[in-house]
Design an enzyme around this catalytic site. Structure first.
Site, PDB file in Angstrom:
ATOM      1  N   ARG A  43       1.405  -1.327   7.231  1.00 48.19           N
ATOM      2  CA  ARG A  43       2.248  -1.618   8.561  1.00 48.19           C
ATOM      3  C   ARG A  43       2.802  -2.826   8.706  1.00 48.19           C
ATOM      4  NH1 ARG A  43      -1.870   1.886  12.504  1.00 48.19           N
ATOM      5  NH2 ARG A  43      -2.192   3.674  11.241  1.00 48.19           N
ATOM      6  N   ARG A  84      -7.971   4.979  -5.412  1.00 45.14           N
ATOM      7  CA  ARG A  84      -8.288   4.871  -4.010  1.00 45.14           C
ATOM      8  C   ARG A  84      -9.233   5.742  -3.461  1.00 45.14           C
ATOM      9  NH1 ARG A  84      -4.350   3.627   0.776  1.00 45.14           N
ATOM     10  NH2 ARG A  84      -4.786   1.596   0.006  1.00 45.14           N
ATOM     11  N   LEU A  99      -5.371  -2.910   8.435  1.00 43.81           N
ATOM     12  CA  LEU A  99      -5.068  -3.816   9.542  1.00 43.81           C
ATOM     13  C   LEU A  99      -5.140  -5.252   9.095  1.00 43.81           C
ATOM     14  CD1 LEU A  99      -6.736  -1.891  12.497  1.00 43.81           C
ATOM     15  CD2 LEU A  99      -4.368  -1.576  11.540  1.00 43.81           C
ATOM     16  N   ALA A 104       1.900   8.756  -1.422  1.00 51.49           N
ATOM     17  CA  ALA A 104       1.150   9.804  -2.286  1.00 51.49           C
ATOM     18  C   ALA A 104       2.182  10.769  -2.975  1.00 51.49           C
ATOM     19  CB  ALA A 104       0.447  10.571  -1.310  1.00 51.49           C
ATOM     20  N   GLN A 125       1.202   6.463  -6.966  1.00 46.21           N
ATOM     21  CA  GLN A 125       0.080   6.981  -6.613  1.00 46.21           C
ATOM     22  C   GLN A 125       0.052   8.455  -6.726  1.00 46.21           C
ATOM     23  OE1 GLN A 125      -1.091   7.695  -2.339  1.00 46.21           O
ATOM     24  NE2 GLN A 125      -3.101   6.230  -2.750  1.00 46.21           N
ATOM     25  N   TYR A 161      -8.234  13.997   1.037  1.00 50.92           N
ATOM     26  CA  TYR A 161      -7.432  14.776   0.274  1.00 50.92           C
ATOM     27  C   TYR A 161      -8.247  15.410  -0.810  1.00 50.92           C
ATOM     28  CZ  TYR A 161      -3.721  12.961   3.209  1.00 50.92           C
ATOM     29  OH  TYR A 161      -2.909  12.748   4.193  1.00 50.92           O
ATOM     30  N   SER A 197       0.886  -1.304  -0.010  1.00 52.38           N
ATOM     31  CA  SER A 197       0.053  -0.016   0.124  1.00 52.38           C
ATOM     32  C   SER A 197       0.936   1.131   0.024  1.00 52.38           C
ATOM     33  CB  SER A 197      -0.727  -0.114   1.167  1.00 52.38           C
ATOM     34  OG  SER A 197      -1.765   0.946   1.270  1.00 52.38           O
ATOM     35  N   PRO A 198       0.349   2.316  -0.498  1.00 45.76           N
ATOM     36  CA  PRO A 198       1.054   3.675  -0.584  1.00 45.76           C
ATOM     37  C   PRO A 198       1.306   3.969   0.935  1.00 45.76           C
ATOM     38  CG  PRO A 198      -0.800   3.959  -1.807  1.00 45.76           C
ATOM     39  CD  PRO A 198      -0.963   2.769  -1.344  1.00 45.76           C
TER      40      PRO A 198
END
Length: 362
Positions: free
Chosen positions: A326, A232, A303, A61, A103, A184, A24-25
């Site tokens: 993470r 996304r 998660l 990003a 991204q 954003y 993931s970004p």
């Protein structure tokens, strides 16, 4: 546990992804020169995931203009020097047998902030910050109010996304993602909580989605048919009267019709005070709903930390792939470890590391 699909390759517009466990970004806030040029940190950071078995490695990003950065420490793709620096990073990722994605992002009213270990809130102009912009002059709580964009400025930002997409593809990136989540700029246009406009970019869902759809259409036209394009989206603002799952399903279908191929379904980010029931796998149901309702391929995020969780999500059809952040930070070789724990033999262990490969016969 079976992992029939998690480690099965998938193809999008001719680009092969060796498995469905993707990076993931993740913002790094590590451009110390404030010039948007990625550094050795970004090479080591992204390269470690490619070496570690991921099926796709995606950048943080990356801003399409200087004003689009979340912080001064963000990477960019608005000039040729940045594109050239990205080229070496992409080459390393490719050398590990992994596609690289960028991204593309604009932070809107959440721009010009400090990174978390350098300060809090909006970075003042006199300290190197800049005036922020948004669909409406509505502040993100605790930040300086933005200036409302004009119609011409909106169309200029659409052009910025297209130019950034061209630079990214020319630098070797195999796929692109438009960041339309987490509060954003694109998300700010989508949500009625932050978009109070009365022109063609505000009001109805069709109008609020116009900015995103123009970006998708323009980026697709700029890059042609051979580049996978992801979007996304935050499935919900987690606030009554805000952006919601039904809106997400509808707009994902519209974006697919304009040339988007795949959707990362996250949530939140627009309202800091939203009550979000964060727990393992809490966003997977959103991805499943978009997959079913819009008939589009999706990533589940949020998660996902255990190999068996990732396998169950993909094997059950809840999502077509998973994006992990993470857990990859904790273990850049998470994909290799997941395959081992799930009993899957991979042929893309780095040869330099095979002496450390787990041996089941012990």
């Amino acid at each position: 546990m079976a992992a029939e699909k998690l480690f099965t390759p998938v193809e999008i517009r001719g680009v092969q992804f060796r498995n469905r466990l993707w990076v993931s970004p993740m913002c790094q806030y590590s451009v110390e020169q404030w010039d948007g040029v990625p550094t050795a940190w970004h090479l080591a950071h992204l390269g470690s995931f490619a070496r570690g078995g991921a099926g796709l490695v995606m950048t943080e990003a990356t801003a399409v203009s200087p004003e689009g950065r979340i912080t001064n420490w963000d990477t960019g793709i608005w000039n040729d020097a940045q594109a050239e620096a990205w080229r070496d990073i992409v080459a390393f990722v490719h050398a590990q047998g992994v596609p690289a994605a960028m991204q593309l992002a604009h932070a809107g009213r959440k721009a010009s902030t400090y990174r978390e270990w350098s300060g809090k809130g909006t970075q003042a102009v006199e300290d190197g910050g800049w005036e922020t912009v948004a669909p409406s002059a509505v502040a993100f709580d605790g930040y300086v109010p933005p200036r409302e964009l004009t119609g011409d400025e909106i169309r200029g930002i659409v052009a910025d996304f297209a130019a950034a997409a061209r630079r990214a593809v020319d630098a070797g990136f195999d796929a692109l993602e438009i960041h339309g989540a987490h509060g954003y700029l694109v998300h700010q246009f989508l949500s009625p909580l932050s978009n109070l406009r009365t022109d063609e970019y505000g009001g109805s869902l069709e109008n609020r989605a116009r900015f995103l759809l123009e970006i998708v259409r323009t980026v697709r036209a700029e890059t042609g048919d051979g580049v996978p394009l992801l979007v996304r989206l935050s499935a919900t603002d987690w606030v009554e009267g805000g952006w919601n799952l039904e809106d997400t399903v509808t707009v994902a279908g519209w974006a697919a019709a304009e040339g988007a191929d795949w959707f990362d379904i996250s949530s939140g980010g627009l309202v800091p005070a939203a009550s979000i029931p964060v727990k393992p796998l809490y966003q997977v149901g959103f991805a499943t709903a978009v997959r079913s309702g819009a008939g589009v391929p999706v990533n589940a995020v949020g998660l996902i930390t255990r190999p068996e969780e990732a396998a169950e999500i993909v094997d059950s059809g809840a999502a077509d792939a998973v994006m992990v952040a993470r857990e990859f930070l904790r273990d850049p070789h998470f994909a290799l470890r997941a395959a081992h724990e799930l009993g899957v033999e991979l042929d893309y262990w780095p040869p330099q590391y095979t002496r450390a490969k787990w041996r089941r016969e012990r």
